[in-house]
Scaffold this motif. Sequence first.
Motif, PDB file in Angstrom:
ATOM      1  N   ASN A  29      40.700  39.044  48.320  1.00  0.00           N
ATOM      2  CA  ASN A  29      40.362  38.471  47.019  1.00  0.00           C
ATOM      3  C   ASN A  29      40.839  37.034  46.866  1.00  0.00           C
ATOM      4  OD1 ASN A  29      38.921  40.199  45.011  1.00  0.00           O
ATOM      5  ND2 ASN A  29      40.365  41.675  45.845  1.00  0.00           N
ATOM      6  N   ASP A  71      38.550  36.133  43.582  1.00  0.00           N
ATOM      7  CA  ASP A  71      39.558  35.526  42.711  1.00  0.00           C
ATOM      8  C   ASP A  71      39.986  34.169  43.252  1.00  0.00           C
ATOM      9  OD1 ASP A  71      39.517  37.792  41.156  1.00  0.00           O
ATOM     10  OD2 ASP A  71      41.052  38.773  42.360  1.00  0.00           O
ATOM     11  N   HIS A  78      44.444  41.187  35.933  1.00  0.00           N
ATOM     12  CA  HIS A  78      43.592  40.140  35.344  1.00  0.00           C
ATOM     13  C   HIS A  78      43.522  40.297  33.823  1.00  0.00           C
ATOM     14  CE1 HIS A  78      42.067  38.693  39.134  1.00  0.00           C
ATOM     15  NE2 HIS A  78      41.450  39.817  39.446  1.00  0.00           N
ATOM     16  N   HIS A 100      44.814  46.246  39.820  1.00  0.00           N
ATOM     17  CA  HIS A 100      44.396  44.864  40.106  1.00  0.00           C
ATOM     18  C   HIS A 100      43.633  44.301  38.891  1.00  0.00           C
ATOM     19  CE1 HIS A 100      42.430  41.732  42.785  1.00  0.00           C
ATOM     20  NE2 HIS A 100      41.589  41.774  41.772  1.00  0.00           N
ATOM     21  N   GLU A 101      42.639  45.080  38.411  1.00  0.00           N
ATOM     22  CA  GLU A 101      41.846  44.617  37.263  1.00  0.00           C
ATOM     23  C   GLU A 101      42.710  44.514  36.007  1.00  0.00           C
ATOM     24  OE1 GLU A 101      38.919  43.405  37.494  1.00  0.00           O
ATOM     25  OE2 GLU A 101      38.661  43.997  39.580  1.00  0.00           O
TER      26      GLU A 101
HETATM   27 ZN   LIG Z   1      40.358  40.268  41.133  1.00  0.00          ZN
END
Ligand SMILES: [Zn+2]
Length: 387
Positions: A181, A189, A64, A60-61
């Motif tokens: 999120n 997010d 980004h 997930h990170e």
């Molecule tokens: Zn995130």
Amino acid sequence: MNWSVKIGTVKGIEIRVHFTFLLIIVWAAAEGILRPGGGWSRVIFGVLSTCLLFVCVVLHELGHSLVTVHLGGRVRNITLLPIGGVAQMESLPDSPIAELAIAIAGPAVNFMIAAGLTIIALPMIRAEIPTDLLVATHSTRTWYILSAFVVRLLFRLLDGVDWRALLLYLLGANISLGMFNLLPAFPMDGGRVLRGLLGLGLSHLRATQIAIHIGQALAVALGFLGVLSANWMLVLVAVFIFISAGQEGQAVEARVILENLRVEQVLNRLVPRLSPLHSLAHVLDIASRSRQVNFPVMQGEQLVGVLTQDDVLAALHQYGAEVRVGRVMRRQFPTVRPTDTLLYAQQLIARSGVKALPVVDGGTVLGLVSLQDINAAYFSATPRPAR
Ligand SMILES: [Zn+2]
């Protein structure tokens, strides 16, 4: 020391694991043993599900981070903490579209993982792995018996693990990670997605303010829902979102204020210049008379170093008061121009770790700008209610 170890690098982004993360693994294992009906298979299930969940968090990170890098930003590292992953961004591209793309990339990764897991889960058959396969690959008899023993033991242990449950757990976790999120509230997010959308037609500050109001309204609604359904976890999440939204607002406000102030407005022109030959005792004397704590070091007309309050204290501790400035000053330091914004100066200070920067204009040293000067300018520019 930051208590984390590097486990790999992806496209120049370090992936680190914080030591406290081990506690979560130990906890997952302990829970497997202590639970009624627990055993090795439960321990393996606990550890494996925790590790795999955190792999999803890292992905997930990375979602980004890779979009950030692709759009010209910089990401220093991703650190895995027991509460989740944190990506340390050094610089971010500054447009609403970029913010939108970066924010949405993380949850998108979770939804893609969930889609992949669904495809695997549908036709899942519990396969029996035949141990005779080993005969073909290992000719030595002892080696065969030994490896067959290890493999049998491994399968005995893994046999008790409920793979279907693990898969469904990960599937559910990724869907809820993605959905949670996307809540349109900072620091989720979804808050950034919302601000990116609003930013297409409004200024950054205005878009942030509206996004914060929506997020806080949502937090209040969630809190109510939590109280009505006696779901205290939801109430805690609501309080967390409410407080974080306010902090995001302050951070953006600070950014806008510092972006509109220039170094020349706060620059300290009266700061005494030091020579590399001065002793620290002399510096302390100057400091007590001038009430200055950071100094440029000059050799004639040339800037050769910087001596900050931190450097003075560290040098005193290590060498005592008789040491020369030239030995303990910083020789590597960035400089700013009088026309630079305070936001730029603040970012430069944060990046370099030098808490006072020389202000130079066409080769002439005009003075210093320190973190204290920037903070003072920020506080005098923000009207605040008295406490
Ligand atoms: Zn995130």
